[in-house]
Design a protein around this motif. Structure first.
Motif, PDB file in Angstrom:
ATOM      1  N   TYR A 164       0.846  -1.194   0.000  1.00 23.43           N
ATOM      2  CA  TYR A 164       0.000   0.000   0.000  1.00 23.43           C
ATOM      3  C   TYR A 164       0.879   1.240   0.000  1.00 23.43           C
ATOM      4  O   TYR A 164       2.110   1.155   0.140  1.00 23.43           O
ATOM      5  CB  TYR A 164      -0.931   0.007   1.225  1.00 23.43           C
ATOM      6  N   GLY A 165       0.248   2.386  -0.137  1.00 23.48           N
ATOM      7  CA  GLY A 165       0.991   3.635  -0.157  1.00 23.48           C
ATOM      8  C   GLY A 165       0.506   4.598   0.914  1.00 23.48           C
ATOM      9  O   GLY A 165      -0.547   4.393   1.520  1.00 23.48           O
ATOM     10  N   CYS A 166       1.270   5.642   1.138  1.00 18.71           N
ATOM     11  CA  CYS A 166       0.830   6.706   2.042  1.00 18.71           C
ATOM     12  C   CYS A 166      -0.471   7.305   1.504  1.00 18.71           C
ATOM     13  O   CYS A 166      -0.703   7.304   0.283  1.00 18.71           O
ATOM     14  CB  CYS A 166       1.882   7.809   2.107  1.00 18.71           C
ATOM     15  N   PRO A 167      -1.318   7.840   2.380  1.00 20.99           N
ATOM     16  CA  PRO A 167      -2.507   8.535   1.886  1.00 20.99           C
ATOM     17  C   PRO A 167      -2.101   9.569   0.836  1.00 20.99           C
ATOM     18  O   PRO A 167      -1.262  10.446   1.113  1.00 20.99           O
ATOM     19  CB  PRO A 167      -3.063   9.194   3.144  1.00 20.99           C
ATOM     20  N   PRO A 168      -2.634   9.490  -0.376  1.00 20.13           N
ATOM     21  CA  PRO A 168      -2.150  10.352  -1.470  1.00 20.13           C
ATOM     22  C   PRO A 168      -2.303  11.841  -1.206  1.00 20.13           C
ATOM     23  O   PRO A 168      -1.525  12.637  -1.723  1.00 20.13           O
ATOM     24  CB  PRO A 168      -2.978   9.904  -2.676  1.00 20.13           C
ATOM     25  N   GLU A 169      -3.297  12.220  -0.402  1.00 21.08           N
ATOM     26  CA  GLU A 169      -3.491  13.636  -0.092  1.00 21.08           C
ATOM     27  C   GLU A 169      -2.956  13.989   1.297  1.00 21.08           C
ATOM     28  O   GLU A 169      -3.208  15.071   1.809  1.00 21.08           O
ATOM     29  CB  GLU A 169      -4.982  13.984  -0.163  1.00 21.08           C
ATOM     30  N   GLY A 170      -2.214  13.060   1.913  1.00 25.16           N
ATOM     31  CA  GLY A 170      -1.722  13.267   3.269  1.00 25.16           C
ATOM     32  C   GLY A 170      -0.459  14.096   3.334  1.00 25.16           C
ATOM     33  O   GLY A 170       0.185  14.397   2.319  1.00 25.16           O
ATOM     34  N   THR A 171      -0.077  14.423   4.555  1.00 23.56           N
ATOM     35  CA  THR A 171       1.099  15.287   4.751  1.00 23.56           C
ATOM     36  C   THR A 171       2.402  14.572   4.415  1.00 23.56           C
ATOM     37  O   THR A 171       3.337  15.196   3.908  1.00 23.56           O
ATOM     38  CB  THR A 171       1.141  15.785   6.203  1.00 23.56           C
TER      39      THR A 171
END
Length: 306
Positions: free
Chosen positions: A195-202
């Motif tokens: 999975y990846g980091c939240p795309p709109e996250g900091t």
């Protein structure tokens, strides 16, 4: 401003101005970090607007509960592991399964069992492959350790973790298994995915500035502990994932790559008590004996407790 001037300024503000009891360790760390920060501002000519944007970023990351993710993404957790390896070596502690990062998604209090546990709640049984993980916990000489505590947690088919993902049931894909009298543990679960980091996250916002992706390979987390042995924080990453050696959190290490083997033989399917072909991973764990000459392997940090 020269380093000596900066050092004197920081000392004047944070040491000489003390009027009450002082935590000398906190004072020592703060003075050093603030001095290094001021020096970086001077050397890099960091402008006031950039300083305040940085503080705003940390505020946003804290409010989004992403500082733990950021620590992994910038390599801070990996650096702490490498430093701990060096400290162990100097203390004469060698062998054992390699450590690697914990990450920010552990939850204390998972259901406990001896020898075997089913980890999934069945909600994805028809969506993703069944996975059986089994192994033996031993000391560095190969002697089985009975009643070792093996805590396991991983993501579902969407790359999400229970408790953080409210759509999942409580403790889905989280279990604590105590090894049997032969040191063995078996977990029946489902194949995790990367999975990846939240795309709109900091965190991803900063990684974008650095030209970096925020993806992790498919993996399974572990805490393993037993009286008289050093607690192990580790995980295995699964062979074949495109991000296996390009993990944004730098958690893949030699000795921590597992191969998922396809099991299709009907007798093996029956022996494991499942009703269809499955994936199988063997992950044996070796614990080093504890030593008074090394710092505790137990890391104190805030963790979610159900």
């Amino acid at each position: 401003m020269e380093r000596k001037q900066i050092s004197n300024l920081v000392k004047q503000m944070n040491v000489d101005s003390a009027t009450g009891p002082v935590d000398t360790r906190v004072q020592e760390i703060i003075v050093r970090l603030v001095t290094d920060l001021f020096q970086a501002i001077e050397e890099l000519d960091i402008q006031p607007s950039e300083v305040w944007k940085g503080l705003e970023y940390l505020t946003d990351a804290g409010q989004a509960n992403e500082l733990g993710l950021l620590a992994a993404g910038l390599g801070l957790e990996h650096f702490l592991d490498l430093r701990a390896d060096e400290i162990d070596l100097k203390a004469g502690i060698t062998g054992g399964t390699p450590r690697t990062i914990e990450g920010p998604l552990y939850v204390a209090g998972a259901p406990e069992s001896v020898g075997f546990a089913r980890m999934d709640d069945g909600s994805e049984s028809n969506k993703i492959d069944t996975l059986i993980i089994e192994g033996t916990v031993t000391d560095t000489e190969g002697n089985p350790i009975e009643n070792a505590k093996v805590e396991i947690w991983h993501a579902n088919s969407l790359g999400n973790y229970s408790f953080f993902d409210k759509a999942q049931s409580e403790f889905n894909l989280r279990r604590t298994i105590f090894t049997n009298d032969k040191g063995k543990y078996v977990a029946l679960t489902t194949m995790p995915v990367g999975y990846g980091c939240p795309p709109e996250g900091t965190t991803q916002a900063l990684l974008n500035k650095l030209g970096r992706h925020g993806n992790r390979p498919s993996h399974v987390h572990y805490f393993v502990s037993a009286p008289g042995f050093r607690k192990l924080t580790t995980q295995f990453n699964i062979e074949g994932d495109q991000y296996l050696w390009d993990d944004f959190a730098f958690a893949t290490r030699d000795g921590l790559v597992a191969t998922a083997v396809d099991v299709t033989d009907s007798s093996e399917i029956k022996r494991y008590g499942v009703d269809r072909p499955f994936k199988h991973i063997t992950f044996n764990i070796s614990l080093a004996k504890d030593s008074v000459s090394a710092p505790s392997a137990e890391v104190e940090r805030r963790r979610l407790c159900a």
